[in-house]
Design a protein around this motif. Structure first.
Motif, PDB file in Angstrom:
ATOM      1  N   ALA A 279       0.712  -1.439  -0.126  1.00  0.00           N
ATOM      2  CA  ALA A 279       0.267  -0.038  -0.484  1.00  0.00           C
ATOM      3  C   ALA A 279       0.670   1.077   0.139  1.00  0.00           C
ATOM      4  O   ALA A 279       0.505   2.480  -0.520  1.00  0.00           O
ATOM      5  N   LEU A 280       1.812   0.825   0.777  1.00  0.00           N
ATOM      6  CA  LEU A 280       3.054   2.160   0.901  1.00  0.00           C
ATOM      7  C   LEU A 280       3.073   2.664  -0.573  1.00  0.00           C
ATOM      8  O   LEU A 280       3.464   3.548  -0.648  1.00  0.00           O
ATOM      9  N   ILE A 281       4.009   1.899  -1.270  1.00  0.00           N
ATOM     10  CA  ILE A 281       5.317   1.695  -2.555  1.00  0.00           C
ATOM     11  C   ILE A 281       3.913   1.966  -3.561  1.00  0.00           C
ATOM     12  O   ILE A 281       4.591   2.599  -4.514  1.00  0.00           O
ATOM     13  N   THR A 282       2.826   2.078  -3.446  1.00  0.00           N
ATOM     14  CA  THR A 282       1.473   2.473  -4.767  1.00  0.00           C
ATOM     15  C   THR A 282       0.730   4.105  -4.012  1.00  0.00           C
ATOM     16  O   THR A 282       0.414   4.656  -5.314  1.00  0.00           O
ATOM     17  N   ALA A 283      -0.028   3.922  -2.389  1.00  0.00           N
ATOM     18  CA  ALA A 283      -0.627   4.707  -2.511  1.00  0.00           C
ATOM     19  C   ALA A 283       0.006   6.379  -2.515  1.00  0.00           C
ATOM     20  O   ALA A 283      -0.533   7.201  -3.004  1.00  0.00           O
ATOM     21  N   ILE A 284       1.319   5.570  -2.042  1.00  0.00           N
ATOM     22  CA  ILE A 284       2.375   7.448  -1.777  1.00  0.00           C
ATOM     23  C   ILE A 284       2.022   8.152  -3.257  1.00  0.00           C
ATOM     24  O   ILE A 284       1.330   9.205  -3.441  1.00  0.00           O
ATOM     25  N   PRO A 285       3.004   7.372  -4.326  1.00  0.00           N
ATOM     26  CA  PRO A 285       3.041   8.242  -5.641  1.00  0.00           C
ATOM     27  C   PRO A 285       1.579   8.695  -6.470  1.00  0.00           C
ATOM     28  O   PRO A 285       1.427   9.272  -6.860  1.00  0.00           O
TER      29      PRO A 285
ATOM     30  N   GLY B  84      -3.040  14.437  -6.498  1.00  0.00           N
ATOM     31  CA  GLY B  84      -3.001  16.011  -5.979  1.00  0.00           C
ATOM     32  C   GLY B  84      -1.894  16.753  -7.442  1.00  0.00           C
ATOM     33  O   GLY B  84      -2.977  17.782  -6.620  1.00  0.00           O
ATOM     34  N   TYR B  85      -1.264  16.674  -8.107  1.00  0.00           N
ATOM     35  CA  TYR B  85      -0.154  17.652  -8.548  1.00  0.00           C
ATOM     36  C   TYR B  85      -1.143  17.593  -9.202  1.00  0.00           C
ATOM     37  O   TYR B  85      -0.395  18.528 -10.223  1.00  0.00           O
ATOM     38  N   PHE B  86      -1.482  16.161  -9.989  1.00  0.00           N
ATOM     39  CA  PHE B  86      -1.802  16.346 -11.498  1.00  0.00           C
ATOM     40  C   PHE B  86      -3.385  15.968 -11.977  1.00  0.00           C
ATOM     41  O   PHE B  86      -4.209  14.492 -11.099  1.00  0.00           O
ATOM     42  N   LYS B  87      -4.200  16.752 -11.722  1.00  0.00           N
ATOM     43  CA  LYS B  87      -5.799  16.996 -12.339  1.00  0.00           C
ATOM     44  C   LYS B  87      -6.144  15.306 -13.044  1.00  0.00           C
ATOM     45  O   LYS B  87      -7.023  14.594 -12.625  1.00  0.00           O
ATOM     46  N   LYS B  88      -5.474  15.457 -13.919  1.00  0.00           N
ATOM     47  CA  LYS B  88      -5.284  14.311 -14.709  1.00  0.00           C
ATOM     48  C   LYS B  88      -6.075  12.587 -14.324  1.00  0.00           C
ATOM     49  O   LYS B  88      -6.628  12.034 -14.455  1.00  0.00           O
ATOM     50  N   ILE B  89      -4.738  12.802 -13.664  1.00  0.00           N
ATOM     51  CA  ILE B  89      -4.442  11.980 -13.114  1.00  0.00           C
ATOM     52  C   ILE B  89      -5.292  11.172 -12.093  1.00  0.00           C
ATOM     53  O   ILE B  89      -5.909  10.046 -11.491  1.00  0.00           O
TER      54      ILE B  89
ATOM     55  N   CYS C  79      -2.502  12.164   1.149  1.00  0.00           N
ATOM     56  CA  CYS C  79      -1.582  11.886   0.242  1.00  0.00           C
ATOM     57  C   CYS C  79      -2.201  13.706  -0.645  1.00  0.00           C
ATOM     58  O   CYS C  79      -1.761  14.748  -0.971  1.00  0.00           O
ATOM     59  N   VAL C  80      -3.729  13.229  -1.226  1.00  0.00           N
ATOM     60  CA  VAL C  80      -4.063  13.651  -2.066  1.00  0.00           C
ATOM     61  C   VAL C  80      -4.861  15.250  -1.023  1.00  0.00           C
ATOM     62  O   VAL C  80      -4.462  16.292  -1.618  1.00  0.00           O
ATOM     63  N   SER C  81      -4.859  14.996   0.066  1.00  0.00           N
ATOM     64  CA  SER C  81      -5.398  16.133   0.769  1.00  0.00           C
ATOM     65  C   SER C  81      -4.286  16.953   0.785  1.00  0.00           C
ATOM     66  O   SER C  81      -4.250  18.045   1.194  1.00  0.00           O
ATOM     67  N   ALA C  82      -2.784  16.380   1.404  1.00  0.00           N
ATOM     68  CA  ALA C  82      -2.103  16.953   1.921  1.00  0.00           C
ATOM     69  C   ALA C  82      -1.174  18.094   0.849  1.00  0.00           C
ATOM     70  O   ALA C  82      -0.383  18.870   0.951  1.00  0.00           O
ATOM     71  N   VAL C  83      -1.628  17.232  -0.667  1.00  0.00           N
ATOM     72  CA  VAL C  83      -1.060  18.708  -2.271  1.00  0.00           C
ATOM     73  C   VAL C  83      -2.318  19.707  -2.142  1.00  0.00           C
ATOM     74  O   VAL C  83      -1.577  20.759  -1.773  1.00  0.00           O
ATOM     75  N   ASN C  84      -2.538  19.395  -2.261  1.00  0.00           N
ATOM     76  CA  ASN C  84      -4.108  20.061  -2.521  1.00  0.00           C
ATOM     77  C   ASN C  84      -3.871  20.685  -0.964  1.00  0.00           C
ATOM     78  O   ASN C  84      -4.434  22.293  -1.049  1.00  0.00           O
TER      79      ASN C  84
ATOM     80  N   ALA D 187       7.481  18.287   2.270  1.00  0.00           N
ATOM     81  CA  ALA D 187       5.876  19.129   2.626  1.00  0.00           C
ATOM     82  C   ALA D 187       4.781  18.142   3.049  1.00  0.00           C
ATOM     83  O   ALA D 187       4.078  18.423   4.418  1.00  0.00           O
ATOM     84  N   CYS D 188       4.744  16.771   2.676  1.00  0.00           N
ATOM     85  CA  CYS D 188       3.576  16.393   3.049  1.00  0.00           C
ATOM     86  C   CYS D 188       4.181  14.433   3.792  1.00  0.00           C
ATOM     87  O   CYS D 188       3.196  14.111   4.126  1.00  0.00           O
ATOM     88  N   LEU D 189       5.333  14.978   3.999  1.00  0.00           N
ATOM     89  CA  LEU D 189       5.555  13.626   4.997  1.00  0.00           C
ATOM     90  C   LEU D 189       5.041  13.832   6.681  1.00  0.00           C
ATOM     91  O   LEU D 189       4.194  12.365   6.544  1.00  0.00           O
ATOM     92  N   PRO D 190       4.585  14.925   6.966  1.00  0.00           N
ATOM     93  CA  PRO D 190       3.849  14.840   8.008  1.00  0.00           C
ATOM     94  C   PRO D 190       2.304  13.905   7.766  1.00  0.00           C
ATOM     95  O   PRO D 190       2.560  12.917   8.386  1.00  0.00           O
ATOM     96  N   GLU D 191       1.626  14.130   6.546  1.00  0.00           N
ATOM     97  CA  GLU D 191       0.612  13.928   6.884  1.00  0.00           C
ATOM     98  C   GLU D 191       0.401  12.141   6.505  1.00  0.00           C
ATOM     99  O   GLU D 191      -0.660  11.622   6.362  1.00  0.00           O
ATOM    100  N   ILE D 192       1.575  12.272   5.365  1.00  0.00           N
ATOM    101  CA  ILE D 192       1.684  10.661   4.933  1.00  0.00           C
ATOM    102  C   ILE D 192       2.122  10.015   6.453  1.00  0.00           C
ATOM    103  O   ILE D 192       1.707   8.691   6.246  1.00  0.00           O
ATOM    104  N   PHE D 193       2.582  10.076   7.388  1.00  0.00           N
ATOM    105  CA  PHE D 193       3.468   9.120   8.256  1.00  0.00           C
ATOM    106  C   PHE D 193       2.222   9.384   9.152  1.00  0.00           C
ATOM    107  O   PHE D 193       1.577   7.907   9.710  1.00  0.00           O
TER     108      PHE D 193
END
Length: 261
Positions: free
Chosen positions: A81-87, A93-98, A148-153, A181-187
């Motif tokens: 989950a980590l290696i797929t959900a984080i990226p 969050g960074y690219f709206k098309k994705i 992760c999406v929320s952290a980027v937004n 910048a997103c690491l706190p919410e990721i943890f």
């Protein structure tokens, strides 16, 4: 500094007192003559059951074997989950098309109770660990992805604009600005995901399984072995606390700036 130490000492004392009171009430209530050992086994009964399981195992498998099987399923699922959900979460969050491709899928399955689709996973993947790991993976994926999406937004756009004005590439902005910048919410989401996956572990081990700490509790419940059930529940609680403490320790090492002005 002294004030923080005193506060920390007070908090530890309150925690210790709380559990001493809980254990004392348990001992008193369980040792009343009218209280059935099936309804509420005494601490002595639970301790004897624990010693027996440590010495002789349960269902011809040692306690460490049950724990090993459970944690193997749990750790593999959470790592996947980590290696797929984080990226995917950061990119969504960074690219709206994705986000348009992935977000609706996650939002669709996220509110569905795991047991609702576990039978399908067994039909598709069999009764071995593949279906169990997949179930735990899906339980852990959603909270990490959403965080992760929320952290980027919620990221201050001034950081991104400033870095771009200084000539930073898209890759540099993502790796040096967005990710740290997103690491706190990721943890934080990782701790939540670990809790969800551990909760789902019992459901995963309920069906077509003969090992695991969750299965041990379910199997003991069929034969009204309340003392064994208490042993399993206490072990799951303690190991859950240890896992969360380990994640908090790693968070302090990798996100050392969190909470500092």
């Amino acid at each position: 500094m002294n004030g923080k130490k005193e506060k920390s000492h007070l908090e530890r004392t309150l925690t210790l007192l709380t559990w001493l009171i809980i254990l004392s009430l348990w001992f008193i209530i369980a040792n009343i003559e009218d209280t059935s050992s099936i309804v509420l086994p005494s601490p002595q009964d639970v301790w004897r059951a624990f010693i027996d399981i440590v010495s002789n195992g349960y269902n011809q498998l040692s306690l460490w074997g049950h724990l090993g099987d459970s944690f193997e399923r749990l750790i593999i699922a959470v790592l996947l989950a980590l290696i797929t959900a984080i990226p995917l979460g950061l990119l969504s969050g960074y690219f709206k098309k994705i986000s348009a491709i992935i977000d609706s899928i996650v939002q669709f399955y996220r509110p569905i109770p795991p047991l609702a689709y576990y039978a399908l996973l067994i039909l598709w993947m069999g009764i071995d660990d593949g279906s169990k790991v997949t179930l735990l993976y899906l339980a852990a994926f959603a909270p990490i992805y959403i965080a992760c999406v929320s952290a980027v937004n919620n990221l201050d756009q001034d950081y991104i604009l400033s870095s771009r004005s200084l000539g930073a590439s898209q890759k540099d902005v993502f790796l040096r600005i967005v990710l740290p910048a997103c690491l706190p919410e990721i943890f934080t989401s990782l701790r939540t995901a670990m809790g969800f996956a551990y909760t789902t572990l019992v459901a995963a081990e309920m069906t077509a399984s003969t090992s695991g700490i969750g299965w041990m509790v379910i199997d003991a419940s069929r034969y009204l072995k309340s003392d064994v059930m208490f042993v399993g529940i206490i072990i799951m609680g303690l190991t859950g606390v240890l896992l969360d403490s380990g994640l908090k320790y790693l968070e302090g090492k990798f996100v050392f700036w969190k909470g500092k002005a």
